[in-house]
Design a protein around this motif. Sequence first.
Motif, PDB file in Angstrom:
ATOM      1  N   ALA A   1       0.775  -1.169  -0.153  1.00 36.01           N
ATOM      2  CA  ALA A   1       0.036  -0.234   0.061  1.00 36.01           C
ATOM      3  C   ALA A   1       0.934   1.336  -0.027  1.00 36.01           C
ATOM      4  N   ILE A   2       1.993   1.195   0.720  1.00 33.69           N
ATOM      5  CA  ILE A   2       2.905   2.269   0.863  1.00 33.69           C
ATOM      6  C   ILE A   2       3.591   2.520  -0.657  1.00 33.69           C
ATOM      7  N   ARG A   3       3.778   1.785  -1.085  1.00 36.33           N
ATOM      8  CA  ARG A   3       4.542   1.665  -2.415  1.00 36.33           C
ATOM      9  C   ARG A   3       3.497   2.072  -3.543  1.00 36.33           C
ATOM     10  N   VAL A   4       2.150   1.882  -3.458  1.00 33.60           N
ATOM     11  CA  VAL A   4       1.412   2.317  -4.392  1.00 33.60           C
ATOM     12  C   VAL A   4       1.124   3.965  -4.051  1.00 33.60           C
ATOM     13  N   LEU A   5       0.905   4.247  -2.929  1.00 35.45           N
ATOM     14  CA  LEU A   5       0.832   5.424  -2.389  1.00 35.45           C
ATOM     15  C   LEU A   5       2.029   6.427  -3.113  1.00 35.45           C
ATOM     16  N   ARG A   6       3.150   5.869  -2.729  1.00 34.99           N
ATOM     17  CA  ARG A   6       4.262   6.632  -3.224  1.00 34.99           C
ATOM     18  C   ARG A   6       4.243   6.863  -4.724  1.00 34.99           C
ATOM     19  N   GLU A   7       3.995   5.839  -5.301  1.00 36.33           N
ATOM     20  CA  GLU A   7       4.180   6.126  -6.782  1.00 36.33           C
ATOM     21  C   GLU A   7       2.829   6.956  -7.146  1.00 36.33           C
ATOM     22  N   MET A   8       1.808   7.053  -6.675  1.00 39.84           N
ATOM     23  CA  MET A   8       0.757   8.204  -6.994  1.00 39.84           C
ATOM     24  C   MET A   8       1.318   9.407  -6.902  1.00 39.84           C
ATOM     25  N   ARG A   9       1.848   9.661  -5.660  1.00 38.68           N
ATOM     26  CA  ARG A   9       2.373  10.885  -5.345  1.00 38.68           C
ATOM     27  C   ARG A   9       3.485  11.334  -6.281  1.00 38.68           C
ATOM     28  N   PHE A  10       4.705  10.520  -6.439  1.00 40.48           N
ATOM     29  CA  PHE A  10       5.743  10.905  -7.321  1.00 40.48           C
ATOM     30  C   PHE A  10       5.093  11.327  -8.798  1.00 40.48           C
ATOM     31  N   LEU A  11       4.097  10.418  -9.258  1.00 37.97           N
ATOM     32  CA  LEU A  11       4.054  10.501 -10.602  1.00 37.97           C
ATOM     33  C   LEU A  11       3.156  11.774 -10.976  1.00 37.97           C
ATOM     34  N   ARG A  12       2.358  12.244  -9.784  1.00 37.53           N
ATOM     35  CA  ARG A  12       1.526  13.220  -9.844  1.00 37.53           C
ATOM     36  C   ARG A  12       2.524  14.776 -10.064  1.00 37.53           C
ATOM     37  N   HIS A  13       3.690  14.658  -9.380  1.00 35.82           N
ATOM     38  CA  HIS A  13       4.362  15.796  -9.516  1.00 35.82           C
ATOM     39  C   HIS A  13       5.682  15.567 -10.860  1.00 35.82           C
ATOM     40  N   LEU A  14       5.840  14.445 -11.204  1.00 37.53           N
ATOM     41  CA  LEU A  14       6.781  14.346 -12.090  1.00 37.53           C
ATOM     42  C   LEU A  14       6.225  14.167 -13.528  1.00 37.53           C
ATOM     43  N   ARG A  15       6.458  15.289 -14.416  1.00 33.40           N
ATOM     44  CA  ARG A  15       5.621  15.288 -15.768  1.00 33.40           C
ATOM     45  C   ARG A  15       6.984  15.531 -16.687  1.00 33.40           C
ATOM     46  N   HIS A  16       7.324  14.623 -17.399  1.00 40.12           N
ATOM     47  CA  HIS A  16       8.367  14.456 -18.456  1.00 40.12           C
ATOM     48  C   HIS A  16       8.002  13.612 -19.379  1.00 40.12           C
ATOM     49  N   GLU A  17       8.502  13.760 -20.425  1.00 44.52           N
ATOM     50  CA  GLU A  17       8.390  13.040 -21.745  1.00 44.52           C
ATOM     51  C   GLU A  17       8.948  11.765 -21.779  1.00 44.52           C
ATOM     52  N   ASN A  18      10.060  11.431 -20.681  1.00 52.89           N
ATOM     53  CA  ASN A  18      10.471  10.147 -20.698  1.00 52.89           C
ATOM     54  C   ASN A  18      10.436   9.445 -19.254  1.00 52.89           C
ATOM     55  N   VAL A  19       9.281   9.948 -18.533  1.00 50.29           N
ATOM     56  CA  VAL A  19       8.589   9.291 -17.349  1.00 50.29           C
ATOM     57  C   VAL A  19       7.207   8.859 -17.527  1.00 50.29           C
ATOM     58  N   ILE A  20       6.701   7.666 -17.509  1.00 54.65           N
ATOM     59  CA  ILE A  20       5.294   7.365 -17.657  1.00 54.65           C
ATOM     60  C   ILE A  20       4.457   8.401 -16.941  1.00 54.65           C
ATOM     61  N   GLU A  21       3.464   8.721 -17.865  1.00 55.15           N
ATOM     62  CA  GLU A  21       2.392   9.640 -17.174  1.00 55.15           C
ATOM     63  C   GLU A  21       1.161   8.846 -16.739  1.00 55.15           C
TER      64      GLU A  21
ATOM     65  N   LYS B   1       9.833   5.276 -21.927  1.00 60.04           N
ATOM     66  CA  LYS B   1       9.554   6.144 -20.468  1.00 60.04           C
ATOM     67  C   LYS B   1       9.631   5.317 -19.490  1.00 60.04           C
ATOM     68  N   ILE B   2      10.259   5.836 -18.526  1.00 57.84           N
ATOM     69  CA  ILE B   2      10.606   5.260 -17.071  1.00 57.84           C
ATOM     70  C   ILE B   2       9.376   4.836 -16.375  1.00 57.84           C
ATOM     71  N   CYS B   3       9.168   3.740 -15.892  1.00 55.45           N
ATOM     72  CA  CYS B   3       7.962   3.320 -15.051  1.00 55.45           C
ATOM     73  C   CYS B   3       8.172   2.905 -13.771  1.00 55.45           C
ATOM     74  N   ASP B   4       7.093   2.236 -13.063  1.00 57.02           N
ATOM     75  CA  ASP B   4       7.260   1.702 -12.021  1.00 57.02           C
ATOM     76  C   ASP B   4       7.905   2.263 -10.538  1.00 57.02           C
ATOM     77  N   LEU B   5       7.511   3.432 -10.210  1.00 58.64           N
ATOM     78  CA  LEU B   5       8.181   4.033  -9.108  1.00 58.64           C
ATOM     79  C   LEU B   5       7.810   3.320  -7.787  1.00 58.64           C
ATOM     80  N   GLY B   6       7.155   2.150  -7.789  1.00 58.07           N
ATOM     81  CA  GLY B   6       6.825   1.585  -6.408  1.00 58.07           C
ATOM     82  C   GLY B   6       7.766   1.497  -5.401  1.00 58.07           C
ATOM     83  N   LEU B   7       9.308   1.468  -5.838  1.00 55.54           N
ATOM     84  CA  LEU B   7      10.258   1.163  -5.013  1.00 55.54           C
ATOM     85  C   LEU B   7      11.150   2.521  -4.719  1.00 55.54           C
ATOM     86  N   ALA B   8      10.596   3.633  -5.498  1.00 60.08           N
ATOM     87  CA  ALA B   8      11.248   5.002  -5.357  1.00 60.08           C
ATOM     88  C   ALA B   8      11.234   5.730  -4.155  1.00 60.08           C
TER      89      ALA B   8
END
Length: 373
Positions: free
Chosen positions: A73-93, A173-180
């Motif tokens: 659950a924590i990993r999912v929440l972190r990925e949600m939060r990080f991807l909401r802030h990270l907007r870049h052509e080479n990071v998954i949207e 695109k870089i994806c899967d930020l669950g461990l970020a």
Amino acid sequence: MAKLVEPPPGMGHPGKRYYTIKNTLFELDAKYEPIELLGRGAYGIVCSAVNKETNEKVAVKKIKDVFKDQVSAIRVLREMRFLRHLRHENVIELKEIMMPPNRKNFKDVYLVYELMATDLYHVIRSSIPLSDDHIKYFMFQILRGLNHLHSANILHRDLKPQNLLLNVNCDLKICDLGLARKNSTKEDECLTEYVVTRWYRAPEVLLCCGKYSTAIDIWSVGCIFAELLGRKAIFPGSSCLNQLELIINVLGKVSEADMGFVDNAKAQKYIESLPYTPAMPLHELYPTANPLAIDLLKQMLIFDPSQRIKVNEALAHPYIAHLHKLTNDQPADEVIDEEMDEMGVKELREMMWQEIANHHPEAYGDIARDINF
């Protein structure tokens, strides 16, 4: 094929439609119509779908019973939060998170991503020829996306070919930020050792060092780079110790000067006990590779993390500098990453609800009384 079904007992929420795809139930917003199942993983089941309002194809990841395991659950929440802030052509949207019908007891979460055709793992293992221009373009995009993450002070911590998605135009695109995680600067904070799939794990992680930095991502990128050049993993270790042995077989015996970062006495003793091994020249491992590619690879695969090339320096390397000159990337804002490890399910559910609400500004007025953004 997806099949439209009647809602199961106790469901049937307004604005939702129900589909089964290979015996998996999807509860989707009415605007999404699923197409086919794309895959199953440890953290979710993914199908392709079309947004009937925009006619855009997307990937929908269903995370079932997200609060069953606190770490997940924590990993999912972190990925949600990080991807909401990270907007870049080479990071998954992350295009959207579907609003759960019930705030207090929702269990499943549906994340909507842009749809990509394949990943680098399948490309490397295919029979498709990879020219130097292909490899150069892939490396440029990996480093460009990673530079965006690092500018936000975020470590990806799980870079591998499977987490690098591609479309038919070779856009990556870089994806899967669950461990970020945020790159900690606290002297007394130790980060978890179990990160990064073993074959892409940096020496400082294998040696159980309590501290590591953005250099662990650069090591992973170096391993991916070598895999692109040789069409197979450079360090396919069967265990952590075997992984270290394979690394030393290529890089050679580690000098005392390169051991300064090792803060684990047992690990240091183990490295010192290994017999002398000469370094294996990388140009002999990859004889057809561009000499500039070999030079960049050497600077990524350095045992001592403090000596490893930084991501911005790699982008300025002659191998890809001409591509980077064509871009005008802006650094990302630093993302606030709250400590969640000690939170219970109730707190995590509330935080996740608030994060989901940020994707639904049209509902903000209805929940503003209850949520402190």
